[in-house]
Scaffold this active site. Sequence first.
Site, PDB file in Angstrom:
ATOM      1  CB  ALA A 116      31.092  91.034   1.561  1.00 26.22           C
ATOM      2  CD  GLU A 162      33.298  96.026   7.036  1.00 29.63           C
ATOM      3  OE1 GLU A 162      32.725  95.031   6.319  1.00 29.63           O
ATOM      4  OE2 GLU A 162      34.310  96.548   6.930  1.00 29.63           O
ATOM      5  CD  GLU A 222      35.796  91.463   7.123  1.00 27.31           C
ATOM      6  OE1 GLU A 222      36.212  90.967   8.253  1.00 27.31           O
ATOM      7  OE2 GLU A 222      34.798  91.936   6.788  1.00 27.31           O
TER       8      GLU A 222
HETATM    9  N1  COA Z   1      29.195  84.809   1.146  1.00 25.76           N
HETATM   10  C1  COA Z   1      28.601  83.929   0.236  1.00 25.76           C
HETATM   11  N2  COA Z   1      27.832  82.858   0.729  1.00 25.76           N
HETATM   12  C2  COA Z   1      27.859  82.644   2.106  1.00 25.76           C
HETATM   13  C3  COA Z   1      28.470  83.622   2.983  1.00 25.76           C
HETATM   14  C4  COA Z   1      29.129  84.755   2.556  1.00 25.76           C
HETATM   15  N3  COA Z   1      29.724  85.515   3.517  1.00 25.76           N
HETATM   16  N4  COA Z   1      28.116  83.397   4.498  1.00 25.76           N
HETATM   17  C5  COA Z   1      27.369  82.305   4.307  1.00 25.76           C
HETATM   18  N5  COA Z   1      27.136  81.735   2.879  1.00 25.76           N
HETATM   19  C6  COA Z   1      26.477  80.928   2.414  1.00 25.76           C
HETATM   20  C7  COA Z   1      27.298  79.355   2.403  1.00 25.76           C
HETATM   21  O1  COA Z   1      27.916  79.165   1.083  1.00 25.76           O
HETATM   22  C8  COA Z   1      26.062  78.375   2.271  1.00 25.76           C
HETATM   23  O2  COA Z   1      25.522  78.373   0.980  1.00 25.76           O
HETATM   24  P1  COA Z   1      25.335  76.810   0.189  1.00 25.76           P
HETATM   25  O3  COA Z   1      24.391  76.386   1.013  1.00 25.76           O
HETATM   26  O4  COA Z   1      24.758  77.440  -1.247  1.00 25.76           O
HETATM   27  O5  COA Z   1      26.570  76.196   0.297  1.00 25.76           O
HETATM   28  C9  COA Z   1      24.883  78.951   3.083  1.00 25.76           C
HETATM   29  O6  COA Z   1      24.983  80.361   2.938  1.00 25.76           O
HETATM   30  C10 COA Z   1      24.652  78.446   4.496  1.00 25.76           C
HETATM   31  O7  COA Z   1      26.050  78.879   5.063  1.00 25.76           O
HETATM   32  P2  COA Z   1      26.712  77.576   5.957  1.00 25.76           P
HETATM   33  O8  COA Z   1      28.286  77.890   5.779  1.00 25.76           O
HETATM   34  O9  COA Z   1      26.362  76.083   5.510  1.00 25.76           O
HETATM   35  O10 COA Z   1      26.114  77.466   7.304  1.00 25.76           O
HETATM   36  P3  COA Z   1      27.003  77.346   8.868  1.00 25.76           P
HETATM   37  O11 COA Z   1      25.740  77.363   9.743  1.00 25.76           O
HETATM   38  O12 COA Z   1      27.574  75.975   8.550  1.00 25.76           O
HETATM   39  O13 COA Z   1      27.886  78.447   9.001  1.00 25.76           O
HETATM   40  C11 COA Z   1      28.734  80.536   9.000  1.00 25.76           C
HETATM   41  C12 COA Z   1      27.427  79.747   9.231  1.00 25.76           C
HETATM   42  C13 COA Z   1      28.355  82.115   9.232  1.00 25.76           C
HETATM   43  C14 COA Z   1      29.811  80.484  10.429  1.00 25.76           C
HETATM   44  C15 COA Z   1      29.373  80.506   7.857  1.00 25.76           C
HETATM   45  O14 COA Z   1      28.501  80.521   6.841  1.00 25.76           O
HETATM   46  C16 COA Z   1      30.375  81.516   7.440  1.00 25.76           C
HETATM   47  O15 COA Z   1      31.478  81.447   8.023  1.00 25.76           O
HETATM   48  N6  COA Z   1      30.366  82.453   6.690  1.00 25.76           N
HETATM   49  C17 COA Z   1      31.122  83.327   5.898  1.00 25.76           C
HETATM   50  C18 COA Z   1      31.535  84.382   7.002  1.00 25.76           C
HETATM   51  C19 COA Z   1      32.298  85.199   6.748  1.00 25.76           C
HETATM   52  O16 COA Z   1      33.650  85.103   6.408  1.00 25.76           O
HETATM   53  N7  COA Z   1      32.172  86.738   6.292  1.00 25.76           N
HETATM   54  C20 COA Z   1      32.870  87.551   5.802  1.00 25.76           C
HETATM   55  C21 COA Z   1      32.902  87.753   4.502  1.00 25.76           C
HETATM   56  S1  COA Z   1      34.142  89.067   3.959  1.00 25.76           S
END
Ligand code: COA
Length: 260
Positions: free
Chosen positions: A66, A115, A135
Amino acid sequence: MSYNNILSETSNSICFITINRPNKLNALNKETIEELHEAFKEADEDKEIKVIIITGSGEKAFVAGADISEFANFSVSEGKRLAAKGQEILFDFIENLSTPVIAAVNGFALGGGLELAMACHFRIASHNAKMGLPEVSLGVIPGYGGTQRLPNLVGKGRAMEMIMTAGMIDANQALSYGLVNHVTSQEELIANCEKIAEKISRNSSIAISATIRAINANYIDGVDGFEVEINEFGNCFGTDDFTEGTTAFLQKRKAEFPGS
Ligand code: COA
């Protein structure tokens, strides 16, 4: 219909829905969830469409969850509304569609992304896929059905560990857990989903919808799935598809199901 965050196209009776926010790793914001609802509804109402395949654009993510930026400041009641609305219009909605939905998991499927994949009828993953419900690392729990569907798919103990550790599992572990049905290369992911979709398309769409209702009945509290199966089984005898299927078998030819 044209959308801001998703692509929807149909070819050979298969509808391909692609979440198209690659710069945000296809994170599900409110508008994307609403657009997905519309696209799934439209595809389900189109009797020419036999199977829906959902995937994420780019090579990195199916859906990374999300959209955290949208709910970071929510109150208790806003949090409850977010989960309830999302479950109603997208996650439960997909699970209960008449049309089979396959998730082509092409990279990260985290939080709401896993999900979403779990709400689909089954999942195929590419080798680079990584799945998890992180989460609790944000101080919240899965809110789009993750605490219910993950234990159903992988067992209670594995679900507890995955959710409590907020860790990710790779495609092969997901395969061994039964979370995905097959693992394939990223290049062949959609083609392999299509092959399965074509097999499904050759069968009676009416019987397939009845199958979805009967299997789902097993997971509804207070509903006797065996009773649902008996009713759905009986109802098939009143369909044109049943007449065609049995007649074709006895005439030693392939059935051409009318879908009625
Ligand atoms: N919500 C909003 N933005 C998200 C996102 C999310 N769940 N997941 C990734 N993004 C965005 C990042 O903020 C980033 O945006 P920006 O370039 O404007 O800063 C972009 O997507 C790329 O993500 P980034 O984190 O730079 O990539 P990465 O390869 O370093 O890491 C992940 C990849 C998936 C490990 C990491 O993005 C992450 O942990 N995301 C969140 C996962 C999460 O907790 N999901 C559950 C949400 S309830």
